[in-house]
Design a protein around this motif. Structure first.
Motif, PDB file in Angstrom:
ATOM      1  N   ILE A   1       0.818  -1.224   0.000  1.00 38.98           N
ATOM      2  CA  ILE A   1       0.000   0.000   0.000  1.00 38.98           C
ATOM      3  C   ILE A   1       0.844   1.264   0.000  1.00 38.98           C
ATOM      4  O   ILE A   1       0.318   2.369   0.127  1.00 38.98           O
ATOM      5  CB  ILE A   1      -0.943  -0.041   1.234  1.00 38.98           C
ATOM      6  CG1 ILE A   1      -2.258   0.667   0.943  1.00 38.98           C
ATOM      7  CG2 ILE A   1      -0.278   0.548   2.488  1.00 38.98           C
ATOM      8  CD1 ILE A   1      -3.338   0.369   1.951  1.00 38.98           C
TER       9      ILE A   1
ATOM     10  N   VAL B   1       2.366   2.941  -2.253  1.00 35.97           N
ATOM     11  CA  VAL B   1       2.091   3.933  -3.302  1.00 35.97           C
ATOM     12  C   VAL B   1       1.037   4.924  -2.825  1.00 35.97           C
ATOM     13  O   VAL B   1       1.160   6.138  -3.042  1.00 35.97           O
ATOM     14  CB  VAL B   1       1.636   3.235  -4.600  1.00 35.97           C
ATOM     15  CG1 VAL B   1       1.223   4.270  -5.632  1.00 35.97           C
ATOM     16  CG2 VAL B   1       2.746   2.343  -5.134  1.00 35.97           C
ATOM     17  N   ARG B   2       0.016   4.443  -2.162  1.00 38.06           N
ATOM     18  CA  ARG B   2      -1.053   5.318  -1.689  1.00 38.06           C
ATOM     19  C   ARG B   2      -0.557   6.214  -0.558  1.00 38.06           C
ATOM     20  O   ARG B   2      -1.050   7.337  -0.383  1.00 38.06           O
ATOM     21  CB  ARG B   2      -2.242   4.485  -1.216  1.00 38.06           C
ATOM     22  CG  ARG B   2      -2.867   3.651  -2.344  1.00 38.06           C
ATOM     23  CD  ARG B   2      -4.276   3.291  -2.027  1.00 38.06           C
ATOM     24  NE  ARG B   2      -5.061   4.491  -1.781  1.00 38.06           N
ATOM     25  CZ  ARG B   2      -6.215   4.495  -1.113  1.00 38.06           C
ATOM     26  NH1 ARG B   2      -6.696   3.360  -0.628  1.00 38.06           N
ATOM     27  NH2 ARG B   2      -6.877   5.613  -0.927  1.00 38.06           N
TER      28      ARG B   2
ATOM     29  N   GLU C   1       1.135   9.117  -2.195  1.00 41.13           N
ATOM     30  CA  GLU C   1       0.198  10.047  -2.834  1.00 41.13           C
ATOM     31  C   GLU C   1      -0.275  11.131  -1.873  1.00 41.13           C
ATOM     32  O   GLU C   1      -0.475  12.279  -2.262  1.00 41.13           O
ATOM     33  CB  GLU C   1      -1.014   9.276  -3.372  1.00 41.13           C
ATOM     34  CG  GLU C   1      -0.698   8.408  -4.575  1.00 41.13           C
ATOM     35  CD  GLU C   1      -1.904   7.572  -4.991  1.00 41.13           C
ATOM     36  OE1 GLU C   1      -2.939   7.631  -4.273  1.00 41.13           O
ATOM     37  OE2 GLU C   1      -1.824   6.861  -6.008  1.00 41.13           O
ATOM     38  N   LYS C   2      -0.457  10.789  -0.594  1.00 39.37           N
ATOM     39  CA  LYS C   2      -0.910  11.769   0.402  1.00 39.37           C
ATOM     40  C   LYS C   2       0.220  12.239   1.310  1.00 39.37           C
ATOM     41  O   LYS C   2      -0.030  12.996   2.258  1.00 39.37           O
ATOM     42  CB  LYS C   2      -2.031  11.163   1.264  1.00 39.37           C
ATOM     43  CG  LYS C   2      -3.385  11.153   0.592  1.00 39.37           C
ATOM     44  CD  LYS C   2      -4.471  10.824   1.609  1.00 39.37           C
ATOM     45  CE  LYS C   2      -5.848  11.006   1.014  1.00 39.37           C
ATOM     46  NZ  LYS C   2      -6.912  10.762   2.012  1.00 39.37           N
TER      47      LYS C   2
ATOM     48  N   ASN D   1      -5.871   0.737   4.881  1.00 41.67           N
ATOM     49  CA  ASN D   1      -6.411   1.375   3.680  1.00 41.67           C
ATOM     50  C   ASN D   1      -7.436   2.453   4.054  1.00 41.67           C
ATOM     51  O   ASN D   1      -7.458   3.551   3.481  1.00 41.67           O
ATOM     52  CB  ASN D   1      -7.062   0.316   2.783  1.00 41.67           C
ATOM     53  CG  ASN D   1      -7.534   0.903   1.463  1.00 41.67           C
ATOM     54  OD1 ASN D   1      -6.775   1.588   0.772  1.00 41.67           O
ATOM     55  ND2 ASN D   1      -8.785   0.644   1.117  1.00 41.67           N
TER      56      ASN D   1
ATOM     57  N   ILE E   1      -5.701   5.483   5.409  1.00 45.04           N
ATOM     58  CA  ILE E   1      -5.146   6.310   4.325  1.00 45.04           C
ATOM     59  C   ILE E   1      -6.256   7.080   3.630  1.00 45.04           C
ATOM     60  O   ILE E   1      -6.164   8.289   3.381  1.00 45.04           O
ATOM     61  CB  ILE E   1      -4.401   5.428   3.303  1.00 45.04           C
ATOM     62  CG1 ILE E   1      -3.179   4.775   3.944  1.00 45.04           C
ATOM     63  CG2 ILE E   1      -3.980   6.248   2.089  1.00 45.04           C
ATOM     64  CD1 ILE E   1      -2.504   3.739   3.068  1.00 45.04           C
ATOM     65  N   LYS E   2      -7.353   6.369   3.332  1.00 44.49           N
ATOM     66  CA  LYS E   2      -8.439   6.954   2.546  1.00 44.49           C
ATOM     67  C   LYS E   2      -9.054   8.166   3.235  1.00 44.49           C
ATOM     68  O   LYS E   2      -9.379   9.173   2.596  1.00 44.49           O
ATOM     69  CB  LYS E   2      -9.511   5.882   2.310  1.00 44.49           C
ATOM     70  CG  LYS E   2     -10.627   6.314   1.390  1.00 44.49           C
ATOM     71  CD  LYS E   2     -11.675   5.200   1.281  1.00 44.49           C
ATOM     72  CE  LYS E   2     -11.074   3.930   0.721  1.00 44.49           C
ATOM     73  NZ  LYS E   2     -12.114   2.876   0.554  1.00 44.49           N
TER      74      LYS E   2
ATOM     75  N   GLN F   1     -15.585   9.459  -1.225  1.00 42.55           N
ATOM     76  CA  GLN F   1     -14.508   8.499  -1.471  1.00 42.55           C
ATOM     77  C   GLN F   1     -14.997   7.377  -2.378  1.00 42.55           C
ATOM     78  O   GLN F   1     -16.200   7.093  -2.461  1.00 42.55           O
ATOM     79  CB  GLN F   1     -14.005   7.915  -0.143  1.00 42.55           C
ATOM     80  CG  GLN F   1     -13.474   8.947   0.843  1.00 42.55           C
ATOM     81  CD  GLN F   1     -12.169   9.543   0.405  1.00 42.55           C
ATOM     82  OE1 GLN F   1     -11.435   8.942  -0.385  1.00 42.55           O
ATOM     83  NE2 GLN F   1     -11.862  10.739   0.886  1.00 42.55           N
TER      84      GLN F   1
END
Length: 446
Positions: free
Chosen positions: A307, A309-310, A313-314, A345, A348-349, A400
């Protein structure tokens, strides 16, 4: 408050009221009993006196030439007097309290007065007993009555407690075995609770029938989800293949390609939902083995690798602050991975840019507690009861790309492994998901 406690309390209070009323009435009852006893004694003394006079004559009590005779006990507790009654129409036969002067002392007596005749002469007999002696006998009687009453009160409380426990034991057994002791919604075979109380028998059967109906409904739902999810995979795969084949055709214009891409996204979403529902169904039907032994540190590192990569991104920091020797046993690695993956996840979201996610552990009563804390948008109080419901998207997640199935998967995996989940969250400050792994899932370090 438990039913048993309520019944015991009611019995105790009702008996206490009876005791108080009895205590208030005891002095009057004892007084009445004492008066009756003294009155009977006076009547017996009168009858005995009259019998003696009948056989021996009155001269033993009134000497010749005298009209009056009196006889007192040394302590002035009792007396007997006889006197000539000259009033022809005066006849008495009474027992009452009166005062008498004895050697300059005025004393209250319980006095029997009786008029009788010997030949032509009429006499008045008085037999008296000191009222003070009545009080002296009443006090011990009251003490004895109070002692007996208290003893019986305590004895009946114990008897009520014993009987209540015995009568309500089947009810406690029904609650323990049919409700608390069952793994919802898998209840197993019906076992009758032995009881002679018809109400409890009816309750036991009614609960079992209700449980059977619930279990059947859940089983039908599981079968439907499993079958529907499995059957949907085939047409979804066929549609995906056809769309991919259409991309290979040379005569497709750009507008059609855009439409095909949109269709492919929709199919991917449908496929993801179907796989998730199928996974939940398989977990709830216990189609997974729990035989793996895994390092929690290595598992979380795998989650991080997949995970990462995510996280970039943030621009989120992800800290795993747990001991290297945290080993899980009797688990399914695939499911535990999915459990942590979904929680991370979600962290992160619903996190903020440049936020953080921290995973820590602690031990408590032999259990391993894993905390997953984020600095995200948090969960509102009104949404908190519904976060584990399927397809339930709280307001924070409306924007989301979410199906509302991440946390239901977490809940199913946790229930399958008997892992308890506790959630603390403050809106706009972040959330903490606490996973409590029972001792049987933790390898003990010797």
């Amino acid at each position: 408050m438990k039913l048993k406690t309520k019944l015991t309390l009611f019995n105790a209070i009702s008996k206490l009221v009876i005791v108080v009323l009895f205590v208030l009435a005891v002095p009057f009852i004892i007084k009445k009993i004492s008066h009756n006893y003294v009155d009977n004694t006076l009547i017996k003394q009168k009858n005995k006196f009259l019998q003696i006079v009948k056989t021996q004559g009155i001269k033993n009590y009134i000497p010749d030439g005298e009209t009056y005779g009196s006889y007192y006990l040394p302590l002035k507790e009792e007396y007997l007097t006889i006197e000539t009654d000259t009033v022809p129409t005066h006849f008495v036969n009474t027992i009452k309290n009166e005062k008498r002067s004895v050697e300059r002392d005025t004393i209250d007596f319980r006095i029997l007065s009786h008029t009788f005749k010997i030949g032509d002469q009429k006499y008045l007999l008085e037999i008296g007993k000191s009222v003070e002696t009545l009080n002296e006998t009443s006090a011990p009687l009251q003490n004895i009555a109070f002692g007996v009453l208290i003893g019986m009160f305590l004895l009946t409380i114990l008897a009520d407690q014993f009987y209540t426990n015995r009568v309500l034991k089947p009810l406690a057994l029904i609650i323990k075995t049919k409700l608390i002791g069952q793994k919802f919604p898998n209840f197993g075979l019906y076992k009758e609770v032995k009881t002679s109380t018809s109400d409890f028998q009816h309750l036991d059967i009614s609960i079992h029938q209700m449980i059977e109906a619930i279990e059947a409904a859940f089983q039908k739902e599981r079968e439907f989800i499993s079958n529907a999810s499995h059957e949907l995979m085939t047409p979804i795969s066929i549609l995906q293949s056809k769309i991919e084949n259409m991309f290979e055709q040379e005569d497709i214009n750009d507008e059609v390609k855009v439409r095909l891409v949109e269709m492919q996204k929709i199919l991917n979403r449908l496929k993801s939902i179907t796989k998730t529902l199928l996974l939940i169904s398989q977990i709830e039907n216990e189609q997974f083995l729990k035989e793996d032994k895994i390092s929690l540190t290595e598992l979380l590192q795998e989650v991080n690798d997949e995970i990462s990569v995510r996280l970039v991104e943030k621009n989120l920091t992800f800290d795993i602050l747990i001991p290297q020797d945290s080993i899980l046993i009797n688990v399914n690695k695939f499911l535990i991975f999915n459990l942590f993956f979904n929680l991370v996840n979600n962290a992160i979201k619903y996190n903020r840019e440049d936020g953080e996610i921290v995973i820590t552990t602690e031990s408590e009563n032999g259990n391993l507690i894993v905390n997953i804390t984020d600095s995200g948008i948090g969960i509102s109080t009104e949404d908190m009861p519904f976060i584990f419901n399927r397809f339930k998207k709280v307001r924070q997640s409306m924007q989301q790309d979410s199906f509302g199935l991440g946390l239901p998967i977490v809940k199913s995996i946790a229930a399958f492994h008997h892992i308890k989940i506790e959630v603390d969250s403050v809106k706009d400050l972040g959330s903490n998901f606490k996973l409590i792994f029972p001792a049987e899932l933790i390898e003990q370090v010797s």
